[in-house]
Design a protein around this motif. Sequence first.
Motif, PDB file in Angstrom:
ATOM      1  N   SER A 198      28.649  28.734  41.460  1.00 34.04           N
ATOM      2  CA  SER A 198      28.360  30.090  40.986  1.00 34.04           C
ATOM      3  C   SER A 198      27.968  30.125  39.519  1.00 34.04           C
ATOM      4  O   SER A 198      27.663  31.193  38.989  1.00 34.04           O
ATOM      5  N   VAL A 199      27.999  28.982  38.854  1.00 34.97           N
ATOM      6  CA  VAL A 199      27.674  28.914  37.427  1.00 34.97           C
ATOM      7  C   VAL A 199      26.299  28.268  37.285  1.00 34.97           C
ATOM      8  O   VAL A 199      26.058  27.175  37.813  1.00 34.97           O
ATOM      9  N   MET A 200      25.415  28.936  36.557  1.00 37.21           N
ATOM     10  CA  MET A 200      24.043  28.470  36.463  1.00 37.21           C
ATOM     11  C   MET A 200      23.736  27.736  35.162  1.00 37.21           C
ATOM     12  O   MET A 200      22.868  26.867  35.135  1.00 37.21           O
ATOM     13  N   ARG A 201      24.427  28.071  34.068  1.00 40.87           N
ATOM     14  CA  ARG A 201      24.088  27.501  32.771  1.00 40.87           C
ATOM     15  C   ARG A 201      25.343  27.006  32.073  1.00 40.87           C
ATOM     16  O   ARG A 201      26.465  27.447  32.370  1.00 40.87           O
ATOM     17  N   ASP A 202      25.143  26.129  31.120  1.00 36.25           N
ATOM     18  CA  ASP A 202      26.259  25.638  30.310  1.00 36.25           C
ATOM     19  C   ASP A 202      26.887  26.763  29.503  1.00 36.25           C
ATOM     20  O   ASP A 202      28.108  26.785  29.297  1.00 36.25           O
ATOM     21  N   GLN A 234      20.762  27.546  26.769  1.00 35.72           N
ATOM     22  CA  GLN A 234      20.356  28.334  27.915  1.00 35.72           C
ATOM     23  C   GLN A 234      19.857  27.452  29.043  1.00 35.72           C
ATOM     24  O   GLN A 234      19.261  27.946  29.990  1.00 35.72           O
ATOM     25  N   GLY A 235      20.041  26.138  28.927  1.00 36.54           N
ATOM     26  CA  GLY A 235      19.591  25.240  29.965  1.00 36.54           C
ATOM     27  C   GLY A 235      20.489  25.318  31.175  1.00 36.54           C
ATOM     28  O   GLY A 235      21.498  26.025  31.205  1.00 36.54           O
ATOM     29  N   PRO A 236      20.150  24.582  32.229  1.00 31.29           N
ATOM     30  CA  PRO A 236      20.963  24.611  33.452  1.00 31.29           C
ATOM     31  C   PRO A 236      22.305  23.943  33.230  1.00 31.29           C
ATOM     32  O   PRO A 236      22.544  23.271  32.230  1.00 31.29           O
ATOM     33  N   LEU A 237      23.184  24.146  34.207  1.00 35.68           N
ATOM     34  CA  LEU A 237      24.507  23.532  34.143  1.00 35.68           C
ATOM     35  C   LEU A 237      24.371  22.018  34.250  1.00 35.68           C
ATOM     36  O   LEU A 237      23.701  21.509  35.150  1.00 35.68           O
ATOM     37  N   THR A 238      24.997  21.306  33.331  1.00 35.71           N
ATOM     38  CA  THR A 238      24.885  19.854  33.291  1.00 35.71           C
ATOM     39  C   THR A 238      26.262  19.215  33.254  1.00 35.71           C
ATOM     40  O   THR A 238      27.259  19.868  32.928  1.00 35.71           O
ATOM     41  N   SER A 253      27.098  16.960  31.127  1.00 32.97           N
ATOM     42  CA  SER A 253      27.507  16.870  29.723  1.00 32.97           C
ATOM     43  C   SER A 253      28.162  18.160  29.251  1.00 32.97           C
ATOM     44  O   SER A 253      29.086  18.141  28.436  1.00 32.97           O
ATOM     45  N   GLY A 254      27.690  19.308  29.769  1.00 35.26           N
ATOM     46  CA  GLY A 254      28.331  20.572  29.406  1.00 35.26           C
ATOM     47  C   GLY A 254      29.742  20.664  29.923  1.00 35.26           C
ATOM     48  O   GLY A 254      30.640  21.170  29.234  1.00 35.26           O
ATOM     49  N   LEU A 255      29.986  20.167  31.134  1.00 37.73           N
ATOM     50  CA  LEU A 255      31.338  20.157  31.683  1.00 37.73           C
ATOM     51  C   LEU A 255      32.240  19.197  30.918  1.00 37.73           C
ATOM     52  O   LEU A 255      33.387  19.503  30.604  1.00 37.73           O
ATOM     53  N   LEU A 256      31.721  18.022  30.609  1.00 41.22           N
ATOM     54  CA  LEU A 256      32.517  17.035  29.881  1.00 41.22           C
ATOM     55  C   LEU A 256      32.842  17.515  28.477  1.00 41.22           C
ATOM     56  O   LEU A 256      33.903  17.182  27.936  1.00 41.22           O
ATOM     57  N   ASN A 257      31.944  18.284  27.870  1.00 39.22           N
ATOM     58  CA  ASN A 257      32.199  18.774  26.519  1.00 39.22           C
ATOM     59  C   ASN A 257      33.402  19.691  26.476  1.00 39.22           C
ATOM     60  O   ASN A 257      34.138  19.720  25.480  1.00 39.22           O
ATOM     61  N   PHE A 258      33.619  20.442  27.555  1.00 38.28           N
ATOM     62  CA  PHE A 258      34.801  21.295  27.567  1.00 38.28           C
ATOM     63  C   PHE A 258      36.059  20.497  27.896  1.00 38.28           C
ATOM     64  O   PHE A 258      37.152  20.843  27.446  1.00 38.28           O
TER      65      PHE A 258
END
Length: 540
Positions: free
Chosen positions: A322-326, A372-376, A378-383
């Motif tokens: 359900s999540v589209m972007r970082d 505003q890029g797609p979910l990646t 790296s975005g998950l790992l950053n959190f």
Amino acid sequence: KPSSLSFSHSLYISFNLSLSLSPSSTNTTVETEKKKKNRDTMFFSTDLPSPTSFFTAYASMAGYMMMIRSMAHELIPAPIQDFIYSSLRSLFHRSSSTTLTLTIDDDNMGMSNEIYRAAQTYLSTKISPDAIRLRISKGHKDKHVNLYLSDGEIVNDVYQDVELKWIFVTDGGGDKKSGGGGGRRSSVDDDGKSEYFELSFDKKHKDLILNSYIPYVETKAKEIRDERRILMLHSLNSLRWEPVILEHPSTFETMAMEDELKRDVIADLDRFIRRKDFYKRVGKAWKRGYLLYGPPGTGKSSLVAAMANYLKFDVYDLQLASVMRDSDLRRLLLATRNRSILVIEDIDCAVDLPNRVEQQQPGEGKNRGESQGPLTLSGLLNFIDGLWSSCGDERIIIFTTNHKDRLDPALLRPGRMDMHIYMGHCTFQGFKRLASNYLCLNDTTMPHRLYPEIERLMEGGVITPAQVAEELMKSEDADMALEGLVSVLERMRFKADESSQVIMKEEGRLEMDEMALKRDAEGSPRKNRKRIKKLVLFWT
């Protein structure tokens, strides 16, 4: 207070009163002088001044006091008068009293006072049976009613042989307004009332109360709130968290897990909770990561609920699909509360996360820094362990998967998933726990006659805890339920044996092919490549 009397009026009253009570002021003055001269020689004499003289002097003094008081009210502003009165009162009171009183109100420079909340919770458990008036409340999420002190109620407490007195006070608050005092505003409700606690004790125990008793009250209040806390399950809806009450009955006592694994998980949770200062000292965010992996139906979701019930933590169920972007992911994760568990179930198949941020598209050069890029990935790992991981305390992150080997190695490295917990097939020890839960069977006194057969059939891991629970729920009669379980285990064992025989045959055929390959080592390279390819395809 005769503040309405004017100066002339007061002077007129005192003058007339003196004339009416003293017909001959001159004679009285002469007699007073004579008596003053003979005072030393007539110390034991019975010739005392007349009552009229005493009354005349009192009337004169009263008149002067009224005159001075009227002048003070007319000339001195009211704030200065209050300051003088309070100073004199505190001066005389300080010299005679040994009691110190601390005022604890709900406001702390515009923010909530944690000591006030702690005192309110702590004193709710110390209410005397002789209390006359109490306040009662119950929220829509509360299971029981809550009692609190009402105005003027007193609670006596003892801490290390020191007697303390708590008083809950409610003022009208009409003259308490914002401003002044360095921007401090008083704790005033919508109806104009201010509420606060007064804690009184002997002055000599000031250090003990501030450094030991107040932290003790905060600790006890936290324990009480944890016991009363209603756990919430937050699910995602249009990029917003929607909470519902979490009433999952799973606990570590009811989990069909090996006892040693239970003890390890509980010990790890306890160590995480009590090491706040340790995490701060070593410079790490106060969080913990768990990876739960194993076949479907082995109790991964039940373990999450058991951990939430044990820690009294809310649960946030994050569906990555359900999540589209970082940026959306970051906003959602920052909206989670402390003392919570973030769960991402089936992370291996929840969403296809790119390993790196996608290539910059044409015309997006200016917006690349806007996330505003797609979910990646790296975005998950950053959190999980980046800078954003420090935006919160006392948080647990749990990933679940049925296939650990399919996960990106970046998710599994130390520091992200701190503890890997394998949730495998049901063992005999796990079965006994389920039999105790569903059929109330206790094998410590007299094991059931079918227990040895069930233990033999369960060897090697052929059935999951969910399948065992399904069979045990079919009948309340223990004999019928266990006989049905034995039948299911026999069918599963037969299938498992057939599969093992097929594997053994294939392994034997492969061994023969390998031997033939060695004999034909000098043969056709093309034929050898075909045999090698066949071997590789089989093992993969």
